[in-house]
Design an enzyme around this catalytic site. Structure first.
Site, mmCIF file in Angstrom:
data_model
loop_
_atom_site.group_PDB
_atom_site.id
_atom_site.type_symbol
_atom_site.label_atom_id
_atom_site.label_comp_id
_atom_site.label_asym_id
_atom_site.label_seq_id
_atom_site.Cartn_x
_atom_site.Cartn_y
_atom_site.Cartn_z
ATOM 1 N N ASP A 11 0.882 -1.110 -0.149
ATOM 2 C CA ASP A 11 -0.176 -0.084 0.038
ATOM 3 C C ASP A 11 1.028 1.153 -0.184
ATOM 4 O OD1 ASP A 11 -2.160 1.573 0.254
ATOM 5 O OD2 ASP A 11 -2.114 1.634 2.428
ATOM 6 N N GLU A 71 -1.211 -1.185 -4.917
ATOM 7 C CA GLU A 71 -2.347 -0.483 -5.386
ATOM 8 C C GLU A 71 -2.216 0.535 -6.410
ATOM 9 O OE1 GLU A 71 -5.433 0.616 -2.386
ATOM 10 O OE2 GLU A 71 -4.563 2.510 -2.437
ATOM 11 N N ASP A 142 -2.607 0.712 7.475
ATOM 12 C CA ASP A 142 -1.976 0.563 6.400
ATOM 13 C C ASP A 142 -1.275 -0.795 5.927
ATOM 14 O OD1 ASP A 142 -1.663 3.471 5.540
ATOM 15 O OD2 ASP A 142 -0.498 3.832 7.373
#
Length: 166
Positions: A11, A71, A142
């Site tokens: 991420d 992502e 996260d």
């Protein structure tokens, strides 16, 4: 026995980069490790990017993933923020690519839909489902997002391999 595959989920972010490694054996998922990389905030952009690159390289060497997933960038209201996120994504993608790993990219809405069932899920819902799908996993927001990205990749690689076997 099913072939075991390790997936590194990332991420990306310049302030906090979540990461998570999962093991996939058939349809079984298990968490290996997860955490957050925090580059020094006062450092110049180039040093923060190098910190991200080196940290992901260390994770690849330490956990030996077979594949990585990250992502995709989303369009932010602030163009400068979107550009900096793009830099962070590039730094995070290069380390596994340099190690010869395939790196998949997934939109945030697809990750949420894969894990929670709706692309409009919030961070708390994602973290809760990660805890259910990977029992015993207590991750920060996260790190939970990174584990969700890895789970999304596990689901999509399985669907792709099932589709090619038909």
């Amino acid at each position: 026995m099913a072939l075991s595959v390790r997936i590194l989920g990332i991420d990306p972010g310049l302030r906090r980069m979540g990461w998570g490694v999962i093991r996939v054996e058939g349809s079984r998922l298990s968490a290996i490790a997860h955490g957050v990389v925090t580059p020094p905030t006062a450092a110049p952009l180039s040093e923060r990017l190098m910190h991200l690159f080196n940290s992901v390289g260390d994770l690849v060497r330490q956990h030996g993933p077979d594949e990585a997933a990250i992502e995709e960038a989303f369009m932010a209201a602030n163009a400068a923020s979107a550009l900096k996120l793009g830099h962070a994504r590039a730094a995070a993608m290069l380390a596994p690519a340099r190690a010869g790993l395939p790196v998949a990219e997934y939109a945030a809405r697809l990750v949420k839909k894969s894990v929670v069932g709706t692309g409009a899920a919030d961070k708390a819902q994602v973290a809760a489902m990660v805890g259910i799908l990977l029992p015993g996993t207590k991750a920060t927001a996260d790190a939970a997002d990174a584990l969700a990205i890895a789970i999304c990749h596990a689901h999509h690689r399985r669907a792709t391999s099932l589709g090619s076997a038909a």
